[in-house]
Structures are given as C-alpha cells and as structure tokens.
Design a protein around this motif. Structure first.
Motif, PDB file in Angstrom:
ATOM      1  N   UNK A 123      49.314  43.564  51.077  1.00 63.43           N
ATOM      2  CA  UNK A 123      50.259  43.743  49.973  1.00 63.43           C
ATOM      3  C   UNK A 123      50.676  42.414  49.348  1.00 63.43           C
ATOM      4  N   UNK A 124      50.410  41.304  50.036  1.00 61.21           N
ATOM      5  CA  UNK A 124      50.764  39.989  49.510  1.00 61.21           C
ATOM      6  C   UNK A 124      49.686  39.427  48.577  1.00 61.21           C
ATOM      7  N   UNK A 125      48.570  40.138  48.474  1.00 58.64           N
ATOM      8  CA  UNK A 125      47.454  39.625  47.673  1.00 58.64           C
ATOM      9  C   UNK A 125      47.849  39.480  46.205  1.00 58.64           C
ATOM     10  N   UNK A 126      48.642  40.405  45.712  1.00 61.24           N
ATOM     11  CA  UNK A 126      49.067  40.314  44.316  1.00 61.24           C
ATOM     12  C   UNK A 126      49.880  39.055  44.074  1.00 61.24           C
ATOM     13  N   UNK A 127      50.749  38.697  45.005  1.00 65.12           N
ATOM     14  CA  UNK A 127      51.549  37.472  44.867  1.00 65.12           C
ATOM     15  C   UNK A 127      50.647  36.244  44.889  1.00 65.12           C
ATOM     16  N   UNK A 128      49.644  36.283  45.745  1.00 67.61           N
ATOM     17  CA  UNK A 128      48.661  35.185  45.787  1.00 67.61           C
ATOM     18  C   UNK A 128      47.985  35.026  44.431  1.00 67.61           C
ATOM     19  N   UNK A 129      47.573  36.144  43.835  1.00 63.28           N
ATOM     20  CA  UNK A 129      46.874  36.097  42.556  1.00 63.28           C
ATOM     21  C   UNK A 129      47.772  35.574  41.441  1.00 63.28           C
ATOM     22  N   UNK A 130      49.055  35.933  41.475  1.00 63.37           N
ATOM     23  CA  UNK A 130      49.991  35.460  40.462  1.00 63.37           C
ATOM     24  C   UNK A 130      50.114  33.938  40.496  1.00 63.37           C
ATOM     25  N   UNK A 131      50.049  33.363  41.698  1.00 67.59           N
ATOM     26  CA  UNK A 131      50.143  31.910  41.840  1.00 67.59           C
ATOM     27  C   UNK A 131      48.835  31.216  41.491  1.00 67.59           C
ATOM     28  N   UNK A 132      47.739  31.872  41.797  1.00 62.93           N
ATOM     29  CA  UNK A 132      46.413  31.265  41.631  1.00 62.93           C
ATOM     30  C   UNK A 132      45.886  31.368  40.208  1.00 62.93           C
ATOM     31  N   UNK A 133      46.230  32.463  39.511  1.00 60.29           N
ATOM     32  CA  UNK A 133      45.633  32.742  38.200  1.00 60.29           C
ATOM     33  C   UNK A 133      46.727  32.890  37.140  1.00 60.29           C
ATOM     34  N   UNK A 134      46.692  32.004  36.154  1.00 63.01           N
ATOM     35  CA  UNK A 134      47.738  31.954  35.139  1.00 63.01           C
ATOM     36  C   UNK A 134      47.842  33.241  34.330  1.00 63.01           C
ATOM     37  N   UNK A 135      46.733  33.962  34.200  1.00 62.78           N
ATOM     38  CA  UNK A 135      46.713  35.142  33.341  1.00 62.78           C
ATOM     39  C   UNK A 135      46.615  36.437  34.148  1.00 62.78           C
ATOM     40  N   UNK A 136      47.125  36.418  35.367  1.00 57.62           N
ATOM     41  CA  UNK A 136      46.974  37.578  36.242  1.00 57.62           C
ATOM     42  C   UNK A 136      47.572  38.845  35.641  1.00 57.62           C
ATOM     43  N   UNK A 137      48.700  38.734  34.971  1.00 58.91           N
ATOM     44  CA  UNK A 137      49.346  39.929  34.414  1.00 58.91           C
ATOM     45  C   UNK A 137      48.416  40.650  33.444  1.00 58.91           C
ATOM     46  N   UNK A 138      47.582  39.882  32.752  1.00 61.45           N
ATOM     47  CA  UNK A 138      46.638  40.487  31.820  1.00 61.45           C
ATOM     48  C   UNK A 138      45.434  41.119  32.495  1.00 61.45           C
ATOM     49  N   UNK A 139      45.245  40.837  33.786  1.00 64.81           N
ATOM     50  CA  UNK A 139      44.091  41.363  34.531  1.00 64.81           C
ATOM     51  C   UNK A 139      44.515  42.327  35.626  1.00 64.81           C
ATOM     52  N   UNK A 140      45.781  42.643  35.694  1.00 65.84           N
ATOM     53  CA  UNK A 140      46.321  43.399  36.815  1.00 65.84           C
ATOM     54  C   UNK A 140      45.638  44.749  36.997  1.00 65.84           C
ATOM     55  N   UNK A 141      45.243  45.375  35.880  1.00 67.35           N
ATOM     56  CA  UNK A 141      44.591  46.678  35.984  1.00 67.35           C
ATOM     57  C   UNK A 141      43.249  46.579  36.692  1.00 67.35           C
ATOM     58  N   UNK A 142      42.576  45.428  36.545  1.00 69.94           N
ATOM     59  CA  UNK A 142      41.289  45.230  37.232  1.00 69.94           C
ATOM     60  C   UNK A 142      41.521  45.060  38.728  1.00 69.94           C
ATOM     61  N   UNK A 143      42.600  44.376  39.083  1.00 72.92           N
ATOM     62  CA  UNK A 143      42.951  44.260  40.499  1.00 72.92           C
ATOM     63  C   UNK A 143      43.190  45.639  41.105  1.00 72.92           C
ATOM     64  N   UNK A 144      43.889  46.495  40.389  1.00 70.98           N
ATOM     65  CA  UNK A 144      44.132  47.858  40.878  1.00 70.98           C
ATOM     66  C   UNK A 144      42.820  48.619  41.011  1.00 70.98           C
ATOM     67  N   UNK A 145      41.927  48.435  40.049  1.00 68.20           N
ATOM     68  CA  UNK A 145      40.619  49.091  40.109  1.00 68.20           C
ATOM     69  C   UNK A 145      39.798  48.571  41.279  1.00 68.20           C
ATOM     70  N   UNK A 146      39.912  47.265  41.570  1.00 67.20           N
ATOM     71  CA  UNK A 146      39.170  46.678  42.700  1.00 67.20           C
ATOM     72  C   UNK A 146      39.516  47.371  44.023  1.00 67.20           C
ATOM     73  N   UNK A 147      40.779  47.760  44.181  1.00 73.09           N
ATOM     74  CA  UNK A 147      41.208  48.404  45.411  1.00 73.09           C
ATOM     75  C   UNK A 147      40.412  49.672  45.684  1.00 73.09           C
ATOM     76  N   UNK A 148      40.024  50.358  44.630  1.00 75.03           N
ATOM     77  CA  UNK A 148      39.275  51.616  44.769  1.00 75.03           C
ATOM     78  C   UNK A 148      37.803  51.376  45.075  1.00 75.03           C
TER      79      UNK A 148
END
Length: 262
Positions: free
Chosen positions: A234-259
């Motif tokens: 569950x901490x992976x999203x926080x990691x991505x927010x710190x690592x990638x400046x545009x994570x909010x714009x890609x968040x739907x892909x992260x959700x899709x990756x989980x599937x």
C-alpha cells in the motif's frame, strides 16, 4: 527540441510526455527511432534529417507500436523500417490508426502527411539477432510487457542502449501486455548492462543519460516497483509520488497495473 547531443547521438524530445526521437549518425547511414508527436515537432525532425542525410540511407527503428511512437512515420517515406515481427503482424493496426485520428481531431491538428502504420522492411524475429549497417552493429532483443511487440536495441560500437518505453526516469512501468513478461524484460535489461559497455541510455520517455549509476538506478527502481506491485504494498503509491513528478496524471495506469499481476 534537442534534449541531448554528443558525438554521433542527437536526441529530440517532444513537449508531450517527454517522448524521445533518437538520431544516430554513422558513416553510411542515419538511424532514427519513433518520430513524434506534434506536427511542428515532426517537421523539425524532418528538417534535421533532410539537412544531414546527404547520400546516406535513412533507417527507422520502431521500438513498439503505441500510436505516439508511430504517429510521424509517414513523414519519412524513404526510410528503411526496422521493427519486431510482432509489430509487423500486429492485429490491432486499425485501432492504433484510429487513436492517431482521434488525437488529431481532439486537438484540431493538421499534418502535411497522411499518417499510416509503418510497413516493416527488416523484421526482428529472434532474441539477440544482429543487423550490420556499415561500421555499426545493431543488437536486438525482444522486450514484451509494456506492449507485446517491443524491442531493445544496442548500437555498437557507440554503446547506445535504446530501451523504448522501459527504464524511464519520468514513468513507472506501464504494463499493457503482461506482468511476467515485463519482469523478464527488466531482467534482460540488467543482462544487457552486464554484457555491453553502455555509454548512453535513451528511454522512450524521459532523459538521456551517460551516468552508469543512473542507468543502474533505473533498473533497480523498475524492479522495486514490480516487486512491490506483486506484493500489494500500500506504500507503493507514496513511493511513486516521490519518484515521479507527474504521478497524479498516471495514477489510472498504476491502478490498471494492479490488475495485471499474476
């Protein structure tokens, strides 16, 4: 548009998604990747090629078939096209071309060429196969996971690694065709770094680097993301927010990756 330039290598970068087009100058040829995005940007690349091509032959390597990577193909009708056999026989060609049409319609874009799906002259069939172009050797490796038809290219003797939409410093792994394939492809990238003396890494989106530590870091960050994704961390999203400046714009892909995890 020029993001990076050094010796035989020039890298153009689009204003959209930091998408790159590579231009490699050799004694006998100019070798490109993925001409993109906006009409004015494709024209700038076209002008650069026209100014430098002389009597050389133009080659274009398509790293994969996502529409943003083939959108400028028809602006270079003289090019000898290189891509994977999977790219060539892709059953979704019509859908990809429809995405290009919808993009141009949405943003009211005219082009001075008619977009078309590239016809492949040299099909990469086997992992590790090579193509000799004068003094340059292209080493090809299949790279499924992001899409099913991706290829890595290592350009020797220059030590240039063209990774397509993997190992980006601005995008976490986008898994569109398969989680296990993606893991295997990242392991293959690690093996490439062990096998060749890579001087330049150019991702399909993001920043060109000649820093060996940064190259290694990109592999490990992708590995970390994939591992934590499989664990449902569950901490992976926080990691991505710190690592990638545009994570909010890609968040739907992260959700899709989980599937995609299997």
């Amino acid at each position: 548009m020029i993001q990076y330039q050094d010796k035989n290598l020039t890298v153009f970068q689009s204003a959209l998604y930091k998408t790159t087009t590579v231009v490699i100058h050799t004694e006998e040829a100019i070798i490109m990747t993925d001409p993109n995005w906006l009409p004015e940007e494709v024209q700038e690349i076209r002008n650069y090629i026209s100014q430098h091509i002389g009597n050389k032959k133009l080659y274009i390597i398509y790293t994969h078939s996502d529409f943003d990577h083939i959108i400028g193909a028809s602006a270079f009708p003289e090019a000898y096209v290189i891509a994977s056999v999977e790219f060539s026989i892709n059953e979704h060609k019509k859908e990809i071309m429809k995405q290009i049409e919808e993009f141009d319609q949405k943003y009211y874009l005219y082009r001075n060429y008619t977009p078309s799906y590239p016809i492949v002259d040299y099909q990469v069939v086997n992992d590790g196969e090579t193509l000799q172009i004068g003094e340059v050797t292209l080493h090809f490796y299949k790279s499924p996971g992001h899409t099913a038809d991706g290829i890595f290219t290592v350009v020797e003797p220059y030590g240039i690694f063209l990774s397509g939409d993997y190992l980006s410093d601005v995008e976490f792994p986008f898994i569109f065709s398969g989680y296990r394939d993606y893991v295997h492809t990242i392991n293959k990238a690690y093996e490439i770094y062990q096998t060749y003396n890579i001087n330049y890494h150019v991702p399909g989106h993001g920043t060109t680097t000649g820093d060996k530590e940064e190259m290694a870091r990109r592999v490990e960050v992708s590995r970390c993301y994939l591992e934590q994704l499989s664990r449902g961390n569950e901490q992976l999203e926080e990691f991505c927010k710190k690592e990638y400046d545009f994570f909010e714009g890609m968040k739907d892909i992260h959700e899709s990756n989980k599937e995609k995890v299997d």
